[in-house]
Design a protein around this motif. Structure first.
Motif: not given
Length: 75
Positions: A12-41
């Motif tokens: 509720k206090d932030r907007d999701l700007l970008k999301l990257w999900i990468v898998t490495y085989g069937r049992d491992f993965g990473t998720a990365n995001c950029e976000f902007q908190r409301h009112g933050a510069s």
């Protein structure tokens, strides 16, 4: 739904700007995001590293940071 891991405490206090999900085989993965908190510069970043275990998917590493002013390198 794909950004649910990044909203475990609510988004509720932030907007999701970008999301990257990468898998490495069937049992491992990473998720990365950029976000902007409301009112933050400046935006922030968040990452999760996921691994499938016998008990199901688990976050095995995580990081959250807010971007700050650049620090000049000393020569």
């Amino acid at each position: 739904a794909t950004h649910a891991p990044f909203c475990s405490r609510g988004c509720k206090d932030r907007d999701l700007l970008k999301l990257w999900i990468v898998t490495y085989g069937r049992d491992f993965g990473t998720a990365n995001c950029e976000f902007q908190r409301h009112g933050a510069s400046k935006p922030g970043r968040q990452s999760h590293t996921w691994m499938r275990t016998p008990d199901g998917w688990r976050i095995v590493a995580a990081h959250v940071s807010l971007l700050g002013e650049a620090t000049p390198m000393k020569s």
